[in-house]
Design a protein around this motif. Structure first.
Motif, PDB file in Angstrom:
ATOM      1  N   ASP A   1      11.598  16.250 -13.293  1.00 19.59           N
ATOM      2  CA  ASP A   1      11.583  15.833 -14.899  1.00 19.59           C
ATOM      3  C   ASP A   1      11.743  14.066 -15.420  1.00 19.59           C
ATOM      4  OD1 ASP A   1      14.190  14.310 -14.397  1.00 19.59           O
ATOM      5  OD2 ASP A   1      15.149  16.175 -14.557  1.00 19.59           O
ATOM      6  N   GLU A   2      10.973  13.850 -16.936  1.00 18.39           N
ATOM      7  CA  GLU A   2      11.015  12.566 -17.488  1.00 18.39           C
ATOM      8  C   GLU A   2      12.006  11.369 -16.569  1.00 18.39           C
ATOM      9  OE1 GLU A   2       9.631  11.800 -21.266  1.00 18.39           O
ATOM     10  OE2 GLU A   2      10.163  10.189 -21.098  1.00 18.39           O
ATOM     11  N   ALA A   3      13.260  12.071 -16.551  1.00 18.18           N
ATOM     12  CA  ALA A   3      14.588  11.265 -16.286  1.00 18.18           C
ATOM     13  C   ALA A   3      14.405  10.894 -14.484  1.00 18.18           C
ATOM     14  CB  ALA A   3      16.439  11.676 -16.720  1.00 18.18           C
ATOM     15  N   SER A   4      13.840  11.836 -14.092  1.00 20.59           N
ATOM     16  CA  SER A   4      13.839  11.326 -11.986  1.00 20.59           C
ATOM     17  C   SER A   4      12.941  11.145 -12.445  1.00 20.59           C
ATOM     18  CB  SER A   4      13.258  12.906 -11.472  1.00 20.59           C
ATOM     19  OG  SER A   4      15.489  13.454 -11.813  1.00 20.59           O
ATOM     20  N   TYR A   5      11.563  10.679 -12.977  1.00 19.01           N
ATOM     21  CA  TYR A   5      10.694   9.871 -13.008  1.00 19.01           C
ATOM     22  C   TYR A   5      10.573   8.443 -13.022  1.00 19.01           C
ATOM     23  CZ  TYR A   5       5.778   8.232 -14.230  1.00 19.01           C
ATOM     24  OH  TYR A   5       4.576   7.474 -14.278  1.00 19.01           O
TER      25      TYR A   5
ATOM     26  N   GLU B   1       0.802  -1.434   0.334  1.00 20.97           N
ATOM     27  CA  GLU B   1      -0.228  -0.096  -0.080  1.00 20.97           C
ATOM     28  C   GLU B   1       0.699   1.207  -0.065  1.00 20.97           C
ATOM     29  OE1 GLU B   1      -3.360   2.340   3.311  1.00 20.97           O
ATOM     30  OE2 GLU B   1      -3.451  -0.086   2.325  1.00 20.97           O
ATOM     31  N   HIS B   2       1.680   1.512   0.680  1.00 27.29           N
ATOM     32  CA  HIS B   2       2.578   2.201   1.062  1.00 27.29           C
ATOM     33  C   HIS B   2       3.679   2.678  -0.796  1.00 27.29           C
ATOM     34  CE1 HIS B   2       5.282   5.269   2.619  1.00 27.29           C
ATOM     35  NE2 HIS B   2       6.251   4.373   1.984  1.00 27.29           N
ATOM     36  N   ILE B   3       3.771   1.738  -0.955  1.00 24.67           N
ATOM     37  CA  ILE B   3       4.738   0.969  -2.500  1.00 24.67           C
ATOM     38  C   ILE B   3       3.550   2.027  -3.396  1.00 24.67           C
ATOM     39  CG2 ILE B   3       5.844   0.815  -4.717  1.00 24.67           C
ATOM     40  CD1 ILE B   3       6.274  -1.502  -2.182  1.00 24.67           C
ATOM     41  N   GLN B   4       2.077   1.677  -3.426  1.00 22.67           N
ATOM     42  CA  GLN B   4       1.683   1.970  -4.241  1.00 22.67           C
ATOM     43  C   GLN B   4       1.108   3.549  -4.357  1.00 22.67           C
ATOM     44  OE1 GLN B   4      -2.111  -0.647  -3.410  1.00 22.67           O
ATOM     45  NE2 GLN B   4      -1.598  -1.688  -5.103  1.00 22.67           N
ATOM     46  N   LYS B   5       0.830   4.647  -2.888  1.00 22.11           N
ATOM     47  CA  LYS B   5       1.145   5.421  -2.466  1.00 22.11           C
ATOM     48  C   LYS B   5       1.691   6.277  -3.237  1.00 22.11           C
ATOM     49  CE  LYS B   5      -2.628   4.891   1.304  1.00 22.11           C
ATOM     50  NZ  LYS B   5      -1.827   5.319   3.241  1.00 22.11           N
ATOM     51  N   LYS B   6       3.183   6.028  -3.231  1.00 21.76           N
ATOM     52  CA  LYS B   6       4.396   6.712  -3.590  1.00 21.76           C
ATOM     53  C   LYS B   6       4.180   6.791  -4.954  1.00 21.76           C
ATOM     54  CE  LYS B   6       7.687   6.813  -0.009  1.00 21.76           C
ATOM     55  NZ  LYS B   6       9.049   6.825  -0.276  1.00 21.76           N
ATOM     56  N   LEU B   7       3.622   5.558  -5.483  1.00 22.77           N
ATOM     57  CA  LEU B   7       4.068   5.848  -7.359  1.00 22.77           C
ATOM     58  C   LEU B   7       3.029   6.820  -7.352  1.00 22.77           C
ATOM     59  CD1 LEU B   7       3.731   1.954  -8.202  1.00 22.77           C
ATOM     60  CD2 LEU B   7       5.702   3.836  -8.929  1.00 22.77           C
ATOM     61  N   ILE B   8       1.316   6.468  -6.971  1.00 20.86           N
ATOM     62  CA  ILE B   8       0.661   7.400  -7.428  1.00 20.86           C
ATOM     63  C   ILE B   8       1.016   9.575  -6.897  1.00 20.86           C
ATOM     64  CG2 ILE B   8      -1.754   8.643  -6.988  1.00 20.86           C
ATOM     65  CD1 ILE B   8      -2.275   5.724  -5.634  1.00 20.86           C
ATOM     66  N   HIS B   9       1.537   9.199  -6.057  1.00 19.77           N
ATOM     67  CA  HIS B   9       2.441  10.445  -5.716  1.00 19.77           C
ATOM     68  C   HIS B   9       3.399  10.926  -6.960  1.00 19.77           C
ATOM     69  CE1 HIS B   9       3.584  13.942  -3.264  1.00 19.77           C
ATOM     70  NE2 HIS B   9       4.957  13.526  -3.417  1.00 19.77           N
ATOM     71  N   LEU B  10       4.336   9.907  -6.953  1.00 23.80           N
ATOM     72  CA  LEU B  10       4.864  10.456  -8.383  1.00 23.80           C
ATOM     73  C   LEU B  10       4.813  10.827  -9.741  1.00 23.80           C
ATOM     74  CD1 LEU B  10       8.667  10.302  -8.887  1.00 23.80           C
ATOM     75  CD2 LEU B  10       7.765   7.654  -9.864  1.00 23.80           C
ATOM     76  N   GLN B  11       3.616  10.401 -10.203  1.00 20.67           N
ATOM     77  CA  GLN B  11       2.888  10.009 -11.446  1.00 20.67           C
ATOM     78  C   GLN B  11       2.477  11.160 -11.075  1.00 20.67           C
ATOM     79  OE1 GLN B  11       1.886   8.253 -13.634  1.00 20.67           O
ATOM     80  NE2 GLN B  11       1.129   9.653 -14.834  1.00 20.67           N
ATOM     81  N   MET B  12       1.493  11.925  -9.699  1.00 18.51           N
ATOM     82  CA  MET B  12       1.057  13.205  -9.867  1.00 18.51           C
ATOM     83  C   MET B  12       2.557  14.246  -9.951  1.00 18.51           C
ATOM     84  SD  MET B  12      -1.801  12.584  -6.992  1.00 18.51           S
ATOM     85  CE  MET B  12      -2.043  14.377  -6.432  1.00 18.51           C
ATOM     86  N   MET B  13       3.467  14.259  -9.887  1.00 17.38           N
ATOM     87  CA  MET B  13       4.786  15.352  -9.898  1.00 17.38           C
ATOM     88  C   MET B  13       5.061  15.397 -10.904  1.00 17.38           C
ATOM     89  SD  MET B  13       6.857  13.757  -6.019  1.00 17.38           S
ATOM     90  CE  MET B  13       8.558  14.939  -6.881  1.00 17.38           C
ATOM     91  N   TYR B  14       5.274  14.287 -11.318  1.00 23.94           N
ATOM     92  CA  TYR B  14       5.514  14.257 -13.308  1.00 23.94           C
ATOM     93  C   TYR B  14       4.532  15.180 -14.171  1.00 23.94           C
ATOM     94  CZ  TYR B  14       6.815  12.517 -18.323  1.00 23.94           C
ATOM     95  OH  TYR B  14       7.282  12.646 -18.984  1.00 23.94           O
ATOM     96  N   GLU B  15       2.998  14.331 -13.584  1.00 23.14           N
ATOM     97  CA  GLU B  15       1.885  15.823 -14.454  1.00 23.14           C
ATOM     98  C   GLU B  15       1.980  17.145 -14.547  1.00 23.14           C
ATOM     99  OE1 GLU B  15      -1.471  13.284 -13.812  1.00 23.14           O
ATOM    100  OE2 GLU B  15      -0.424  11.185 -15.222  1.00 23.14           O
TER     101      GLU B  15
END
Length: 85
Positions: free
Chosen positions: A51-55, A32-46
């Protein structure tokens, strides 16, 4: 009584160590924690906050951890299933 005086600090250190280990496990392998981090990461990228490389790099790291966490979860389920048999 004297034994308690000498063992209390050791017991406290052991409990702190267990709590740290629990938090590290959660940070690294809690699905669950990893999923939340993935969602947060996606939002930061959008929102173009990263930047794309960091994402891509962060996403790859999170997906590897997710895969390991999922594998661990399956192993735990298999162990529980075997115990019931």
């Amino acid at each position: 009584m004297i034994q308690k005086i000498f063992t209390s600090p050791i017991n406290l250190i052991v409990k702190i160590g267990e709590k740290v280990q629990e938090e590290v496990e959660k940070e690294l392998y809690d699905l669950e924690h990893i999923q939340k981090k993935l969602i947060h990461l996606q939002m930061m990228y959008e929102l173009e906050e990263i930047d794309e490389a960091s994402y891509k790099q962060s996403e790859t790291e999170l997906l590897v951890r997710y895969e390991i966490a999922k594998k661990r979860e399956m192993e735990q389920i298999n162990e529980l299933t075997k115990r019931k048999e």
